[in-house]
Write a protein that holds these residues in place. Structure first.
Motif, PDB file in Angstrom:
ATOM      1  N   UNK A  74      30.103  50.379  40.208  1.00 39.88           N
ATOM      2  CA  UNK A  74      31.184  50.241  39.233  1.00 39.88           C
ATOM      3  C   UNK A  74      32.039  51.503  39.175  1.00 39.88           C
ATOM      4  N   UNK A  75      31.398  52.662  39.273  1.00 36.13           N
ATOM      5  CA  UNK A  75      32.149  53.913  39.279  1.00 36.13           C
ATOM      6  C   UNK A  75      33.061  54.009  40.498  1.00 36.13           C
TER       7      UNK A  75
ATOM      8  N   UNK B 127      48.953  64.917  28.135  1.00 36.40           N
ATOM      9  CA  UNK B 127      48.699  66.283  28.607  1.00 36.40           C
ATOM     10  C   UNK B 127      47.232  66.679  28.495  1.00 36.40           C
ATOM     11  N   UNK B 128      46.448  65.939  27.703  1.00 36.30           N
ATOM     12  CA  UNK B 128      45.021  66.260  27.615  1.00 36.30           C
ATOM     13  C   UNK B 128      44.364  66.161  28.991  1.00 36.30           C
ATOM     14  N   UNK B 129      44.840  65.234  29.818  1.00 37.17           N
ATOM     15  CA  UNK B 129      44.289  65.121  31.168  1.00 37.17           C
ATOM     16  C   UNK B 129      44.573  66.379  31.980  1.00 37.17           C
ATOM     17  N   UNK B 130      45.740  66.969  31.779  1.00 38.66           N
ATOM     18  CA  UNK B 130      46.088  68.193  32.501  1.00 38.66           C
ATOM     19  C   UNK B 130      45.299  69.394  31.989  1.00 38.66           C
ATOM     20  N   UNK B 131      44.866  69.337  30.744  1.00 39.20           N
ATOM     21  CA  UNK B 131      44.113  70.444  30.148  1.00 39.20           C
ATOM     22  C   UNK B 131      42.616  70.390  30.471  1.00 39.20           C
ATOM     23  N   UNK B 132      42.141  69.229  30.883  1.00 39.85           N
ATOM     24  CA  UNK B 132      40.703  69.035  31.035  1.00 39.85           C
ATOM     25  C   UNK B 132      40.127  69.797  32.228  1.00 39.85           C
ATOM     26  N   UNK B 133      38.974  70.434  32.022  1.00 41.53           N
ATOM     27  CA  UNK B 133      38.253  71.107  33.103  1.00 41.53           C
ATOM     28  C   UNK B 133      36.826  70.585  33.232  1.00 41.53           C
ATOM     29  N   UNK B 134      36.542  69.457  32.581  1.00 41.65           N
ATOM     30  CA  UNK B 134      35.190  68.900  32.576  1.00 41.65           C
ATOM     31  C   UNK B 134      35.140  67.581  33.331  1.00 41.65           C
ATOM     32  N   UNK B 135      33.971  67.277  33.838  1.00 39.00           N
ATOM     33  CA  UNK B 135      33.759  65.982  34.473  1.00 39.00           C
ATOM     34  C   UNK B 135      33.953  64.880  33.448  1.00 39.00           C
ATOM     35  N   UNK B 136      34.614  63.792  33.849  1.00 34.87           N
ATOM     36  CA  UNK B 136      34.772  62.660  32.945  1.00 34.87           C
ATOM     37  C   UNK B 136      33.423  62.029  32.605  1.00 34.87           C
ATOM     38  N   UNK B 137      32.600  61.827  33.608  1.00 42.42           N
ATOM     39  CA  UNK B 137      31.404  60.990  33.448  1.00 42.42           C
ATOM     40  C   UNK B 137      30.096  61.740  33.710  1.00 42.42           C
ATOM     41  N   UNK B 138      30.181  63.002  34.081  1.00 45.20           N
ATOM     42  CA  UNK B 138      28.985  63.749  34.463  1.00 45.20           C
ATOM     43  C   UNK B 138      28.225  64.338  33.298  1.00 45.20           C
ATOM     44  N   UNK B 139      27.051  64.856  33.588  1.00 44.09           N
ATOM     45  CA  UNK B 139      26.168  65.484  32.603  1.00 44.09           C
ATOM     46  C   UNK B 139      26.826  66.751  32.057  1.00 44.09           C
TER      47      UNK B 139
ATOM     48  N   UNK C 177      27.802  49.029  26.515  1.00 42.85           N
ATOM     49  CA  UNK C 177      28.500  47.750  26.408  1.00 42.85           C
ATOM     50  C   UNK C 177      28.780  47.244  27.822  1.00 42.85           C
ATOM     51  N   UNK C 178      28.602  45.940  28.073  1.00 43.45           N
ATOM     52  CA  UNK C 178      28.591  45.441  29.449  1.00 43.45           C
ATOM     53  C   UNK C 178      29.895  45.620  30.215  1.00 43.45           C
ATOM     54  N   UNK C 179      31.030  45.674  29.523  1.00 44.91           N
ATOM     55  CA  UNK C 179      32.309  45.824  30.216  1.00 44.91           C
ATOM     56  C   UNK C 179      32.864  47.235  30.128  1.00 44.91           C
ATOM     57  N   UNK C 180      31.977  48.200  29.860  1.00 44.61           N
ATOM     58  CA  UNK C 180      32.364  49.604  29.943  1.00 44.61           C
ATOM     59  C   UNK C 180      32.695  49.934  31.397  1.00 44.61           C
ATOM     60  N   UNK C 181      33.328  51.079  31.636  1.00 42.87           N
ATOM     61  CA  UNK C 181      33.699  51.464  32.994  1.00 42.87           C
ATOM     62  C   UNK C 181      32.503  51.418  33.933  1.00 42.87           C
ATOM     63  N   UNK C 182      31.351  51.796  33.436  1.00 44.96           N
ATOM     64  CA  UNK C 182      30.120  51.768  34.232  1.00 44.96           C
ATOM     65  C   UNK C 182      28.944  51.618  33.283  1.00 44.96           C
ATOM     66  N   UNK C 183      27.895  50.926  33.707  1.00 45.45           N
ATOM     67  CA  UNK C 183      26.716  50.769  32.846  1.00 45.45           C
ATOM     68  C   UNK C 183      25.756  51.952  33.028  1.00 45.45           C
TER      69      UNK C 183
END
Length: 410
Positions: A252-253, A333-345, A358-364
């Motif tokens: 899914x990712x 602009x928050x996307x341009x400011x981000x320095x962290x992984x979206x989905x990582x630990x 939730x079953x229809x989240x971007x990834x389970x």
């Protein structure tokens, strides 16, 4: 955007706030929708090129002929709103206190393309559970801030407002209004912010609830980053010992990274390029609808008359909120400011964590990875329905998850 506030008495004053949109702004919005210059129809019979023309046109017709912003405005104003300056920026927030004596403070942080509109359905059930068939023992004082650049918060005029700075601002906010310790919940950007709250301010946070859990192991997370443009396929090179749930999560990712987050890459690189969305209501609607394939499919069904978690009015409440506050670029602009992984630990090791899938989240998010990412995992549950905008789509399920997840921590 017209607002009513008390005169400030100091930089740290907490000032009451009320939304009052001039009728002229709504008339201008309607005129712009009616004057939309539509492009030609997409060249495919699916949503692979984005929101289909028929969907956006149907939503625009509803916007013109049936939608009533004043109902949303009344709902927003049914809760107490405030502004306060933190780190040089005005921060807007809802502060809805519970009538129950033993209520605990709960901060709920939204994401993109969301806003406080996402949380309007959950505030009353969380603050007054007995009115909704629950127990007074599960009551919360609910605080819902608008992210910097979103809604009624100030728009940063300089770089530096990334998720960690927002997390620090949320901790200042909670202490300023009298809560030295509190619970925190979030999805999308809200997940990243509340996880960073737990990492950087663990003494303040009693527990965290997330519905887009940051659990992807670093060695796999980095492979997806490298493959954004499809140059280095991830799925054939995954570790051989993954469980079925872990492999499903990666599949899914892969869909997300290889086509589902084009808007994120665009705003991370050049957020100012979406200036056109600030000038066209139809363009803004199409852009905000295109968050993820499952949410778009659900919204499309709703626009076509099928009952879904979000109604056309729900969708337009949020789009109109973005329009009236003129925040599509400042929020992006928050996307341009981000320095962290979206989905990582993120390293949440000291604070208890509750995870709802939730079953229809971007990834389970797999339970195996959740237990590794959150050593103090106190709740993990897979829900039967719902997607990325869980609190907005399935408020009853979401509220129950928050209550259950924090029950042993109160």
């Amino acid at each position: 955007m017209a607002t009513t506030v008390d005169e400030r008495t100091s930089a740290t004053a907490v000032r009451p706030f009320k939304v009052e949109v001039p009728q002229a702004d709504l008339d201008d919005l309607r005129a712009r929708i009616a004057a939309t210059r539509w492009p030609e129809k997409e060249t495919v019979d699916d949503q692979s090129q984005g929101p289909q023309l028929a969907t956006v046109q149907a939503l625009a017709r509803y916007w013109l002929e049936e939608y009533d912003w004043r109902k949303c405005e009344a709902k927003i104003n049914s809760f107490p709103h405030f502004l306060t300056e933190i780190d040089g920026l005005d921060i807007h927030f809802i502060h809805a206190r519970s009538p129950h004596e033993n209520a605990k403070p709960l901060l709920v942080s939204h994401g993109w393309p969301g806003s406080i509109v996402e949380q309007l359905k959950i505030i009353e059930p969380l603050t007054n559970p007995t009115k909704y068939g629950g127990s007074a023992d599960d009551a919360f004082h609910v605080i819902v801030p608008s992210m910097p650049g979103y809604g009624y918060s100030g728009k940063p005029t300089e770089k530096g407002w990334g998720p960690d700075r927002i997390a620090a601002a949320w901790d200042v906010l909670m202490k300023r209004i009298g809560y030295d310790q509190y619970f925190a919940a979030g999805g999308d950007w809200g997940t990243i912010v509340v996880e960073l709250l737990a990492v950087n301010h663990p003494a303040s946070v009693l527990g965290v609830h997330v519905n887009m859990a940051g659990v992807i192991p670093p060695e796999i997370d980095v492979q997806f980053f490298k493959n954004v443009l499809g140059a280095s396929p991830v799925l054939p090179n995954l570790p051989a010992d993954l469980t079925d749930d872990e492999r499903k999560c990666c599949e899914e990712l892969d869909k997300v990274w290889t086509g589902g987050v084009s808007y994120a890459l665009q705003m991370a690189a050049r957020p100012q390029v979406i200036v056109g969305q600030a000038d066209s209501p139809a363009g803004l609607a199409a852009y905000l609808l295109d968050h993820d394939a499952k949410s778009l499919a659900m919204i499309t069904r709703s626009v076509n008359g099928e009952p879904e978690g979000l109604t056309p009015s729900d969708v337009l409440d949020n789009v109109t909120h973005f329009w009236l506050t003129n925040t599509v670029v400042s929020a992006g602009r928050l996307y341009a400011e981000n320095t962290y992984s979206f989905f990582g630990v993120k390293g949440v090791t000291e604070v208890p964590v509750a995870v709802s899938v939730f079953p229809d989240e971007l990834y389970p998010a797999p339970e195996t990875w959740a237990r590794k990412a959150y050593p103090k995992l106190v709740h993990y549950n897979r829900l039967p329905k719902g997607g990325h905008f869980a609190a907005w789509e399935q408020p009853e399920l979401y509220v129950d998850e928050v209550r259950t997840g924090f029950r042993t921590l109160r």
